[in-house]
Design a protein around this motif. Structure first.
Motif, PDB file in Angstrom:
ATOM      1  N   SER A  64       0.851  -1.190   0.000  1.00 39.53           N
ATOM      2  CA  SER A  64       0.000   0.000   0.000  1.00 39.53           C
ATOM      3  C   SER A  64       0.883   1.234   0.000  1.00 39.53           C
ATOM      4  CB  SER A  64      -0.905  -0.001   1.236  1.00 39.53           C
ATOM      5  OG  SER A  64      -0.124  -0.098   2.417  1.00 39.53           O
ATOM      6  N   ILE A  66       1.074   5.735  -1.468  1.00 39.21           N
ATOM      7  CA  ILE A  66       0.494   6.959  -2.012  1.00 39.21           C
ATOM      8  C   ILE A  66       1.098   7.224  -3.392  1.00 39.21           C
ATOM      9  CG2 ILE A  66       0.221   9.443  -1.672  1.00 39.21           C
ATOM     10  CD1 ILE A  66       0.446   8.861   1.375  1.00 39.21           C
ATOM     11  N   LYS A  68       2.677   9.018  -6.258  1.00 36.98           N
ATOM     12  CA  LYS A  68       3.478  10.236  -6.395  1.00 36.98           C
ATOM     13  C   LYS A  68       3.522  10.725  -7.839  1.00 36.98           C
ATOM     14  CE  LYS A  68       4.475  10.788  -2.162  1.00 36.98           C
ATOM     15  NZ  LYS A  68       3.982  11.953  -1.435  1.00 36.98           N
ATOM     16  N   VAL A  84       4.860   4.934  -6.677  1.00 38.42           N
ATOM     17  CA  VAL A  84       4.169   4.905  -5.389  1.00 38.42           C
ATOM     18  C   VAL A  84       5.182   4.986  -4.243  1.00 38.42           C
ATOM     19  CG1 VAL A  84       2.584   3.578  -3.917  1.00 38.42           C
ATOM     20  CG2 VAL A  84       2.370   3.448  -6.414  1.00 38.42           C
ATOM     21  N   HIS A  87       3.753   3.000   2.188  1.00 38.67           N
ATOM     22  CA  HIS A  87       3.353   3.327   3.560  1.00 38.67           C
ATOM     23  C   HIS A  87       2.817   2.058   4.204  1.00 38.67           C
ATOM     24  CE1 HIS A  87       3.520   7.806   3.734  1.00 38.67           C
ATOM     25  NE2 HIS A  87       3.508   7.649   2.421  1.00 38.67           N
ATOM     26  N   GLU A 100     -12.099   9.184   6.559  1.00 36.44           N
ATOM     27  CA  GLU A 100     -11.066   8.269   6.088  1.00 36.44           C
ATOM     28  C   GLU A 100     -11.321   6.858   6.614  1.00 36.44           C
ATOM     29  OE1 GLU A 100     -10.387  10.952   8.001  1.00 36.44           O
ATOM     30  OE2 GLU A 100      -9.286  12.360   6.740  1.00 36.44           O
ATOM     31  N   GLY A 131      -1.478  11.656  -5.132  1.00 36.55           N
ATOM     32  CA  GLY A 131      -2.084  11.792  -3.813  1.00 36.55           C
ATOM     33  C   GLY A 131      -3.117  10.734  -3.497  1.00 36.55           C
ATOM     34  N   SER A 132      -3.549   9.968  -4.499  1.00 36.38           N
ATOM     35  CA  SER A 132      -4.504   8.897  -4.221  1.00 36.38           C
ATOM     36  C   SER A 132      -3.758   7.717  -3.597  1.00 36.38           C
ATOM     37  CB  SER A 132      -5.253   8.479  -5.484  1.00 36.38           C
ATOM     38  OG  SER A 132      -4.358   8.134  -6.508  1.00 36.38           O
ATOM     39  N   MET A 133      -4.512   6.824  -2.994  1.00 32.86           N
ATOM     40  CA  MET A 133      -3.926   5.637  -2.372  1.00 32.86           C
ATOM     41  C   MET A 133      -3.898   4.501  -3.386  1.00 32.86           C
ATOM     42  SD  MET A 133      -5.232   3.629   1.032  1.00 32.86           S
ATOM     43  CE  MET A 133      -4.681   1.956   1.376  1.00 32.86           C
ATOM     44  N   ARG A 162      -8.174  10.199  -2.526  1.00 33.97           N
ATOM     45  CA  ARG A 162      -7.419  10.861  -1.455  1.00 33.97           C
ATOM     46  C   ARG A 162      -8.209  10.892  -0.141  1.00 33.97           C
ATOM     47  NH1 ARG A 162      -5.446  11.703   2.278  1.00 33.97           N
ATOM     48  NH2 ARG A 162      -4.079  13.344   3.018  1.00 33.97           N
ATOM     49  N   TYR A 165      -8.068   7.787   2.849  1.00 34.67           N
ATOM     50  CA  TYR A 165      -7.008   7.457   3.796  1.00 34.67           C
ATOM     51  C   TYR A 165      -6.475   8.705   4.484  1.00 34.67           C
ATOM     52  CZ  TYR A 165      -3.453   9.471   0.792  1.00 34.67           C
ATOM     53  OH  TYR A 165      -2.709  10.357   0.073  1.00 34.67           O
ATOM     54  N   THR A 167      -2.637   9.790   6.796  1.00 33.71           N
ATOM     55  CA  THR A 167      -1.368   9.396   7.429  1.00 33.71           C
ATOM     56  C   THR A 167      -1.205  10.140   8.750  1.00 33.71           C
ATOM     57  OG1 THR A 167      -0.162  11.111   6.240  1.00 33.71           O
ATOM     58  CG2 THR A 167      -0.226   8.920   5.222  1.00 33.71           C
TER      59      THR A 167
END
Length: 193
Positions: A64, A66, A68, A84, A87, A100, A131-133, A162, A165, A167
């Motif tokens: 998993s 984010i 970039k 990606v 994380h 989230e 920015g999406s997961m 986005r 989730y 962080t």
């Protein structure tokens, strides 16, 4: 009448919180993903691949992170490559007052990329937004010597918006995920300003 008002308030309350609060394991989207998720090694992380590529190259991993960057490879738009940032995630969806669902750790194990053929016959395919997961299933293909970025042969990519989730909730690392080591769980994320 009074009973009707109470029932209506209960429905409104449940609707506003998205149902009852709680947590559940990550809910896969399809039968194909269910199969992939059950087969993938969730205990192998990017640093494991970097430290022993030969042993890990035949392992299906699911990571998993984010997004970039994402772009087309080649003028014919025949392949999509997604970059990606990894994380840590405990594979739990949390349901509460927050919007989230995934509490990704701010920590992870660096960059990886994933290349997939473009969907056939779809001319207006949208690349995953920065920015999406991303939940990425794939086999390690190589490691870029200068950056240590891992390239995966993609089997499947699931993109979450986005808003799905954060962080900024829990700060944990691999020892917490693999061994339940509480010393690797820093609790709520805090930032010193």
């Amino acid at each position: 009448m009074r009973r009707t008002i109470v029932v209506c308030w209960l429905f409104l309350l449940v609707g506003c919180t998205g149902g009852l609060s709680g947590s559940k394991h990550y809910q896969v989207l399809s039968v194909h993903e269910k199969h992939m998720f059950s087969e993938a090694n969730r205990n192998m992380f990017p640093d494991d691949v970097r430290s022993n590529f030969t042993e890990s190259k035949d392992s299906l991993v699911v990571w998993s992170g984010i997004v970039k960057d994402s772009k087309w490879r080649g003028e014919l738009k025949s392949e999509i490559i997604i970059f990606v940032e990894h994380h840590y995630w405990d594979w739990v969806e949390d349901y509460g007052l927050q919007s989230e669902r995934a509490f990704l750790s701010p920590r992870g194990e660096g960059m990886f990329s994933c290349a997939r053929p473009s969907p056939k016959g779809i001319t207006d395919f949208q690349l995953p937004p920065v920015g999406s997961m991303a939940i990425v299933y794939g086999y390690p293909e190589g490691i870029e010597a200068s950056t240590q970025e891992i390239s995966l042969k993609c089997e499947m990519v699931v993109i979450k918006p986005r808003e799905w989730y954060t962080t900024e909730k829990w700060n944990y690392g691999r020892n917490y995920l693999l061994h339940g080591d509480e010393s690797d769980f820093d609790g709520p994320v805090s930032y010193d300003y």
